[in-house]
Enzyme design. Structure first.
Site, PDB file in Angstrom:
ATOM      1  N   GLU A   1     -11.982   9.248   6.377  1.00 52.06           N
ATOM      2  CA  GLU A   1     -11.294   8.932   5.118  1.00 52.06           C
ATOM      3  C   GLU A   1     -11.462  10.101   4.142  1.00 52.06           C
ATOM      4  O   GLU A   1     -12.573  10.563   3.919  1.00 52.06           O
ATOM      5  CB  GLU A   1     -11.859   7.629   4.526  1.00 52.06           C
ATOM      6  CG  GLU A   1     -11.484   7.346   3.084  1.00 52.06           C
ATOM      7  CD  GLU A   1      -9.972   7.307   2.801  1.00 52.06           C
ATOM      8  OE1 GLU A   1      -9.214   6.766   3.618  1.00 52.06           O
ATOM      9  OE2 GLU A   1      -9.556   7.850   1.750  1.00 52.06           O
ATOM     10  N   GLN A   2     -10.343  10.516   3.548  1.00 48.19           N
ATOM     11  CA  GLN A   2     -10.399  11.682   2.661  1.00 48.19           C
ATOM     12  C   GLN A   2     -11.187  11.429   1.373  1.00 48.19           C
ATOM     13  O   GLN A   2     -11.845  12.320   0.844  1.00 48.19           O
ATOM     14  CB  GLN A   2      -8.990  12.145   2.309  1.00 48.19           C
ATOM     15  CG  GLN A   2      -8.190  11.137   1.495  1.00 48.19           C
ATOM     16  CD  GLN A   2      -6.808  11.644   1.100  1.00 48.19           C
ATOM     17  OE1 GLN A   2      -6.441  12.761   1.431  1.00 48.19           O
ATOM     18  NE2 GLN A   2      -6.056  10.825   0.400  1.00 48.19           N
TER      19      GLN A   2
ATOM     20  N   ARG B   1      -6.048  -5.975  -2.844  1.00 44.92           N
ATOM     21  CA  ARG B   1      -6.168  -4.979  -1.766  1.00 44.92           C
ATOM     22  C   ARG B   1      -7.635  -4.603  -1.527  1.00 44.92           C
ATOM     23  O   ARG B   1      -8.068  -4.459  -0.378  1.00 44.92           O
ATOM     24  CB  ARG B   1      -5.355  -3.738  -2.126  1.00 44.92           C
ATOM     25  CG  ARG B   1      -5.394  -2.632  -1.075  1.00 44.92           C
ATOM     26  CD  ARG B   1      -4.526  -1.450  -1.484  1.00 44.92           C
ATOM     27  NE  ARG B   1      -4.556  -0.395  -0.484  1.00 44.92           N
ATOM     28  CZ  ARG B   1      -5.458   0.587  -0.462  1.00 44.92           C
ATOM     29  NH1 ARG B   1      -6.405   0.640  -1.389  1.00 44.92           N
ATOM     30  NH2 ARG B   1      -5.421   1.501   0.480  1.00 44.92           N
TER      31      ARG B   1
ATOM     32  N   ASP C   1       1.560   2.337   7.397  1.00 47.06           N
ATOM     33  CA  ASP C   1       2.592   3.025   6.612  1.00 47.06           C
ATOM     34  C   ASP C   1       2.945   4.397   7.175  1.00 47.06           C
ATOM     35  O   ASP C   1       4.061   4.874   7.003  1.00 47.06           O
ATOM     36  CB  ASP C   1       2.134   3.194   5.151  1.00 47.06           C
ATOM     37  CG  ASP C   1       2.284   1.911   4.351  1.00 47.06           C
ATOM     38  OD1 ASP C   1       2.649   0.871   4.938  1.00 47.06           O
ATOM     39  OD2 ASP C   1       2.031   1.942   3.134  1.00 47.06           O
TER      40      ASP C   1
ATOM     41  N   ALA D   1      -4.724  -0.031   7.551  1.00 51.09           N
ATOM     42  CA  ALA D   1      -4.322   0.287   8.925  1.00 51.09           C
ATOM     43  C   ALA D   1      -5.450   0.976   9.692  1.00 51.09           C
ATOM     44  O   ALA D   1      -5.693   0.667  10.869  1.00 51.09           O
ATOM     45  CB  ALA D   1      -3.075   1.174   8.916  1.00 51.09           C
TER      46      ALA D   1
ATOM     47  N   TYR E   1       1.148 -13.527  -8.983  1.00 44.39           N
ATOM     48  CA  TYR E   1       0.310 -14.530  -8.311  1.00 44.39           C
ATOM     49  C   TYR E   1      -1.147 -14.216  -8.621  1.00 44.39           C
ATOM     50  O   TYR E   1      -1.483 -13.081  -8.975  1.00 44.39           O
ATOM     51  CB  TYR E   1       0.569 -14.556  -6.792  1.00 44.39           C
ATOM     52  CG  TYR E   1       0.533 -13.211  -6.105  1.00 44.39           C
ATOM     53  CD1 TYR E   1      -0.662 -12.613  -5.738  1.00 44.39           C
ATOM     54  CD2 TYR E   1       1.716 -12.514  -5.826  1.00 44.39           C
ATOM     55  CE1 TYR E   1      -0.684 -11.382  -5.095  1.00 44.39           C
ATOM     56  CE2 TYR E   1       1.696 -11.278  -5.194  1.00 44.39           C
ATOM     57  CZ  TYR E   1       0.492 -10.718  -4.833  1.00 44.39           C
ATOM     58  OH  TYR E   1       0.468  -9.493  -4.217  1.00 44.39           O
TER      59      TYR E   1
HETATM   60  C1  LIG Z   1      -4.616   3.777  -3.582  1.00 41.14           C
HETATM   61  C2  LIG Z   1      -3.645   2.804  -3.002  1.00 41.14           C
HETATM   62  C3  LIG Z   1      -3.199   1.707  -3.752  1.00 41.14           C
HETATM   63  C4  LIG Z   1      -2.262   0.819  -3.206  1.00 41.14           C
HETATM   64  N1  LIG Z   1      -1.848  -0.236  -3.972  1.00 41.14           N
HETATM   65  C5  LIG Z   1      -0.977  -1.122  -3.468  1.00 41.14           C
HETATM   66  C6  LIG Z   1      -0.546  -2.246  -4.239  1.00 41.14           C
HETATM   67  O1  LIG Z   1      -0.972  -2.431  -5.361  1.00 41.14           O
HETATM   68  N2  LIG Z   1       0.356  -3.112  -3.694  1.00 41.14           N
HETATM   69  C7  LIG Z   1       0.843  -2.922  -2.421  1.00 41.14           C
HETATM   70  O2  LIG Z   1       1.666  -3.714  -1.943  1.00 41.14           O
HETATM   71  N3  LIG Z   1       0.456  -1.862  -1.661  1.00 41.14           N
HETATM   72  C8  LIG Z   1      -0.433  -0.965  -2.166  1.00 41.14           C
HETATM   73  N4  LIG Z   1      -0.832   0.085  -1.387  1.00 41.14           N
HETATM   74  C9  LIG Z   1      -0.234   0.226  -0.046  1.00 41.14           C
HETATM   75  C10 LIG Z   1      -0.761  -0.750   0.974  1.00 41.14           C
HETATM   76  O3  LIG Z   1      -2.165  -0.684   1.013  1.00 41.14           O
HETATM   77  C11 LIG Z   1      -0.124  -0.340   2.289  1.00 41.14           C
HETATM   78  O4  LIG Z   1       1.275  -0.454   2.227  1.00 41.14           O
HETATM   79  C12 LIG Z   1      -0.530  -1.200   3.480  1.00 41.14           C
HETATM   80  O5  LIG Z   1      -1.753  -1.844   3.276  1.00 41.14           O
HETATM   81  C13 LIG Z   1      -0.634  -0.328   4.737  1.00 41.14           C
HETATM   82  O6  LIG Z   1      -1.775   0.479   4.593  1.00 41.14           O
HETATM   83  P1  LIG Z   1      -2.082   1.862   5.317  1.00 41.14           P
HETATM   84  O7  LIG Z   1      -3.518   1.806   5.668  1.00 41.14           O
HETATM   85  O8  LIG Z   1      -1.085   2.137   6.368  1.00 41.14           O
HETATM   86  O9  LIG Z   1      -1.842   2.962   4.195  1.00 41.14           O
HETATM   87  P2  LIG Z   1      -2.660   3.230   2.844  1.00 41.14           P
HETATM   88  O10 LIG Z   1      -3.072   1.959   2.212  1.00 41.14           O
HETATM   89  O11 LIG Z   1      -1.818   4.166   2.064  1.00 41.14           O
HETATM   90  O12 LIG Z   1      -3.991   3.983   3.340  1.00 41.14           O
HETATM   91  C14 LIG Z   1      -4.008   5.326   3.790  1.00 41.14           C
HETATM   92  C15 LIG Z   1      -5.438   5.853   3.731  1.00 41.14           C
HETATM   93  O13 LIG Z   1      -5.467   7.160   4.309  1.00 41.14           O
HETATM   94  C16 LIG Z   1      -6.188   8.039   3.469  1.00 41.14           C
HETATM   95  N5  LIG Z   1      -5.678   9.395   3.740  1.00 41.14           N
HETATM   96  C17 LIG Z   1      -4.476   9.923   3.388  1.00 41.14           C
HETATM   97  N6  LIG Z   1      -4.342  11.177   3.863  1.00 41.14           N
HETATM   98  C18 LIG Z   1      -5.491  11.451   4.562  1.00 41.14           C
HETATM   99  C19 LIG Z   1      -5.942  12.568   5.319  1.00 41.14           C
HETATM  100  N7  LIG Z   1      -5.204  13.677   5.477  1.00 41.14           N
HETATM  101  N8  LIG Z   1      -7.181  12.507   5.890  1.00 41.14           N
HETATM  102  C20 LIG Z   1      -7.957  11.398   5.770  1.00 41.14           C
HETATM  103  N9  LIG Z   1      -7.573  10.306   5.049  1.00 41.14           N
HETATM  104  C21 LIG Z   1      -6.342  10.326   4.475  1.00 41.14           C
HETATM  105  C22 LIG Z   1      -5.921   7.503   2.075  1.00 41.14           C
HETATM  106  O14 LIG Z   1      -6.916   7.930   1.154  1.00 41.14           O
HETATM  107  C23 LIG Z   1      -5.960   5.992   2.317  1.00 41.14           C
HETATM  108  O15 LIG Z   1      -7.270   5.476   2.255  1.00 41.14           O
HETATM  109  C24 LIG Z   1      -1.752   1.011  -1.889  1.00 41.14           C
HETATM  110  C25 LIG Z   1      -2.213   2.107  -1.138  1.00 41.14           C
HETATM  111  C26 LIG Z   1      -3.155   3.000  -1.667  1.00 41.14           C
HETATM  112  C27 LIG Z   1      -3.663   4.173  -0.837  1.00 41.14           C
END
Ligand SMILES: Cc1cc2nc3c(=O)[nH]c(=O)nc-3n(C[C@H](O)[C@H](O)[C@H](O)COP(=O)(O)OP(=O)(O)OC[C@H]3O[C@@H](n4cnc5c(N)ncnc54)[C@H](O)[C@@H]3O)c2cc1C
Length: 390
Positions: A33-34, A107, A291, A14, A214
């Site tokens: 990014e943390q 991913r 998310d 995201a 898959y």
């Molecule tokens: C380590 C990991 C593994 C995953 N594995 C899967 C999987 O196997 N299958 C699946 O369906 N989905 C998985 N997901 C979830 C999937 O990536 C998400 O549902 C979807 O891609 C939406 O992503 P997002 O960027 O909103 O959230 P996320 O993918 O959770 O990314 C959030 C990011 O924000 C960073 N972050 C968090 N708090 C802070 C802060 N305070 N300051 C700075 N940075 C911060 C995290 O390190 C991460 O990089 C995983 C997520 C993560 C983080």
């Protein structure tokens, strides 16, 4: 041009997609990014036609397509008998119907493709080791502390995942909801050439659980996810689990499924959680994406897709609105109904996948009797979506 960049908390799918979208609307961005490096962890993600469309609109598809895998079909099988309950071919006719292909990807490969596009863009700054600790809206700008450094931004985008600190600060709400489902995942090398029956996205419906597998990594590895009923409350994505623990949930299953589970390793587990749908995730100069805004259970396989669609809609709203606060409100208004439906339908699907007794018999009969075209029509609201036209 605003005096400060838009600050983005989180460099997952995201956050990076959000940066690409905002940069396309002429804004400068800084991704915070943390982690000390952009996370290459995680396993498989499904990229339906709506996600491919969003990636194209973000001009990122070309750097992602080569590492994605084109599955032959989506196959639903009964876990006990192995009987095929439904089969959707994913070739030419599917692509003509939805205008884009269906792909699966690791991913890390999706993230790497987005990062490649973002680092090549002069308007995007990528900072690692920068955990967003505090943020405050100062009226004309936002003030953020990340990795011990204070900075100003035009606005703040919370892309920090399901346990978002930006969300907690903005909305003052509590933890995500747990659903008493445990998810296990494993990534296992597979023999080459890939056996035909492993080239499909396969869903096995078992008693009290289900399994999806898959290929990813160009077809060289099989991504296997097993979901079962059970309590597990750990907050991370990657707690270790052993094979015996997984196998104990699938004792009387079809031989093909047994084989796949028996050779898969190492296993990791996480707790199934989401966020109850609600409006109001934008406040003046701050909003949420991915998310952090609308985490769903993974059963519709739309988590990454929703984040990518968010990024396109946010880009459009930012380009068209006369202030950032108006843009954020318009973006939320456009995204809330669709993402809420994904959250609700994912919950419903979880109950249906794990159904027992008469409901299970009826479910299997309906799946067997549905014609594939009718089955696809029921998914059209997901796959037909065009974030540039919404
Ligand atoms: C380590 C990991 C593994 C995953 N594995 C899967 C999987 O196997 N299958 C699946 O369906 N989905 C998985 N997901 C979830 C999937 O990536 C998400 O549902 C979807 O891609 C939406 O992503 P997002 O960027 O909103 O959230 P996320 O993918 O959770 O990314 C959030 C990011 O924000 C960073 N972050 C968090 N708090 C802070 C802060 N305070 N300051 C700075 N940075 C911060 C995290 O390190 C991460 O990089 C995983 C997520 C993560 C983080």
């Amino acid at each position: 041009m605003p005096a400060h960049p838009i600050l983005i908390a989180g460099g997952g799918i995201a956050g990076i997609a959000g940066a690409l979208g905002l940069a396309r609307s002429g804004r400068e961005c800084r991704v915070l990014e943390q982690a000390n490096a952009f996370e290459t962890v995680g396993a498989g993600l499904q990229i339906g036609p709506n996600a491919v469309r969003a990636l194209k609109l973000l001009d990122a598809w070309d750097s992602i397509a080569p590492t994605s895998f084109a599955p032959s079909a989506i196959v639903i099988r009964d876990g006990r008998s192995g009987r095929i309950l439904q089969e959707i071919r994913l070739g030419g006719e599917f692509e003509r119907r939805f205008g884009e292909p269906y792909r699966v990807i690791h991913r890390a490969d999706l993230l790497a493709g987005l990062i490649a596009r973002a680092t090549a863009h002069s308007g995007i700054e990528m900072v690692t080791g920068a955990r967003v600790e505090q943020s405050a809206d100062k009226g004309g700008y936002v003030e953020v502390t990340a990795g011990g450094r204070a900075m100003r931004g035009e606005a703040l985008l919370g892309a920090d995942g399901i346990r978002s600190a930006v969300r907690a600060n903005l909305l003052g709400d509590s933890r995500p909801e747990l659903h008493r489902h445990i998810l296990y995942r494993a990534l296992t090398p597979v023999e080459q050439p890939l056996p035909a029956k492993l080239s499909a996205v396969t869903l096995w419906l078992c008693r009290n659980g289900h399994v999806v597998h898959y290929p990813v990594r160009g077809g060289s590895a099989l991504n296997v996810v097993a979901a079962v009923n059970g309590a597990w409350t750990d907050q991370g994505w990657s707690s270790p689990a052993d094979r015996q623990e997984v196998m104990a949930h699938f004792t009387r299953v079809d031989q093909d499924l047994f084989q796949i589970l028996a050779v898969s390793s190492p296993w990791l587990k996480w707790a199934a959680a989401d966020r109850a749908p609600g409006a109001g995730w934008s406040r003046n100069r701050a909003t949420l994406i991915g998310d952090a805004a609308h985490a769903a259970l993974p059963y519709l396989a739309q988590g990454a897709a929703m984040a990518l669609e968010d990024a396109v809609v946010l880009s459009r709203c930012t380009r068209q609105a006369d202030s950032i606060a108006t843009a954020f409100l318009a973006y939320e208004r456009l995204r809330q109904p669709r993402t809420a439906r994904i959250v609700r339908d994912s919950r419903r699907l979880g109950r249906l996948y794990h159904a027992g007794g008469a409901l299970r018999v009826v479910r299997n009969a309906l799946l067997r009797l549905s014609d594939p075209a009718g089955f696809l029509d029921r998914l059209a609201w997901i796959y037909d979506f065009d974030p540039a036209a919404a």
